[in-house]
Design a protein around this motif. Sequence first.
Motif, mmCIF file in Angstrom:
data_model
loop_
_atom_site.group_PDB
_atom_site.id
_atom_site.type_symbol
_atom_site.label_atom_id
_atom_site.label_comp_id
_atom_site.label_asym_id
_atom_site.label_seq_id
_atom_site.Cartn_x
_atom_site.Cartn_y
_atom_site.Cartn_z
ATOM 1 N N LYS A 27 47.549 41.476 35.097
ATOM 2 C CA LYS A 27 47.221 40.198 35.715
ATOM 3 C C LYS A 27 46.109 39.507 34.942
ATOM 4 O O LYS A 27 45.238 40.157 34.374
ATOM 5 N N ASN B 62 42.705 37.797 34.278
ATOM 6 C CA ASN B 62 41.395 38.142 34.831
ATOM 7 C C ASN B 62 40.403 36.999 34.856
ATOM 8 O O ASN B 62 39.407 37.073 35.548
ATOM 9 N N ASN B 63 40.637 35.966 34.067
ATOM 10 C CA ASN B 63 39.641 34.899 33.911
ATOM 11 C C ASN B 63 40.185 33.572 34.398
ATOM 12 O O ASN B 63 41.254 33.126 33.951
ATOM 13 N N ILE C 221 42.622 33.404 44.360
ATOM 14 C CA ILE C 221 42.504 34.139 43.091
ATOM 15 C C ILE C 221 42.043 35.568 43.355
ATOM 16 O O ILE C 221 42.588 36.515 42.784
ATOM 17 N N GLN C 222 41.048 35.742 44.222
ATOM 18 C CA GLN C 222 40.552 37.093 44.536
ATOM 19 C C GLN C 222 41.626 37.926 45.250
ATOM 20 O O GLN C 222 41.687 39.136 45.062
ATOM 21 N N ASN D 94 43.959 38.889 42.357
ATOM 22 C CA ASN D 94 43.357 39.884 41.473
ATOM 23 C C ASN D 94 41.891 40.083 41.871
ATOM 24 O O ASN D 94 41.036 39.288 41.480
ATOM 25 N N ALA E 130 39.169 39.636 39.263
ATOM 26 C CA ALA E 130 39.127 38.368 38.523
ATOM 27 C C ALA E 130 37.708 37.819 38.421
ATOM 28 O O ALA E 130 36.901 37.962 39.339
ATOM 29 N N ASN F 79 51.393 34.093 36.036
ATOM 30 C CA ASN F 79 51.190 35.392 35.392
ATOM 31 C C ASN F 79 52.447 35.839 34.640
ATOM 32 O O ASN F 79 52.355 36.434 33.587
#
Length: 133
Positions: A3, A5-6, A24-25, A28, A31, A129
């Motif tokens: 996935k 991460n940024n 987002i959290q 991932n 992240a 993704n």
Amino acid sequence: MKKMNNFVIVDDDSTSVLICKFIIQKFNPQAKVSTFTEPEIALDKIGKGFGDFTEDIQAILFLDINMPSMTGWEFLEVFNNFNHKIKEKFIIYVLSSSVEDFEKKAKKYPFVSGFLSKPLRLNYLEEINILKP
């Protein structure tokens, strides 16, 4: 599948930013999310070397179009002038409630990967993704 991460969020609406961070959290938990409510500050950070460009790290940037001090289109105009090494580090998606001629205007910015309607949804992140280069 690994996935992303940024993430970078550029949006003047703090509620929208909060929703984005939450989604987002959820997508991932590891992240890293950078948020900017002022597009000029985001551009300044990006232009001065946001992150380590010697690493092979990419970030997904969610950009709002309707912001008071600088529109998303104006943001993209400035971003377009950055060095290609900076530009290739970001996968940009316009995240907005305003569709306003997106197709026609976005053709001017080939580095924009697409348009997503607010609010950010988990399935958007799952699709991104899968599609990321």
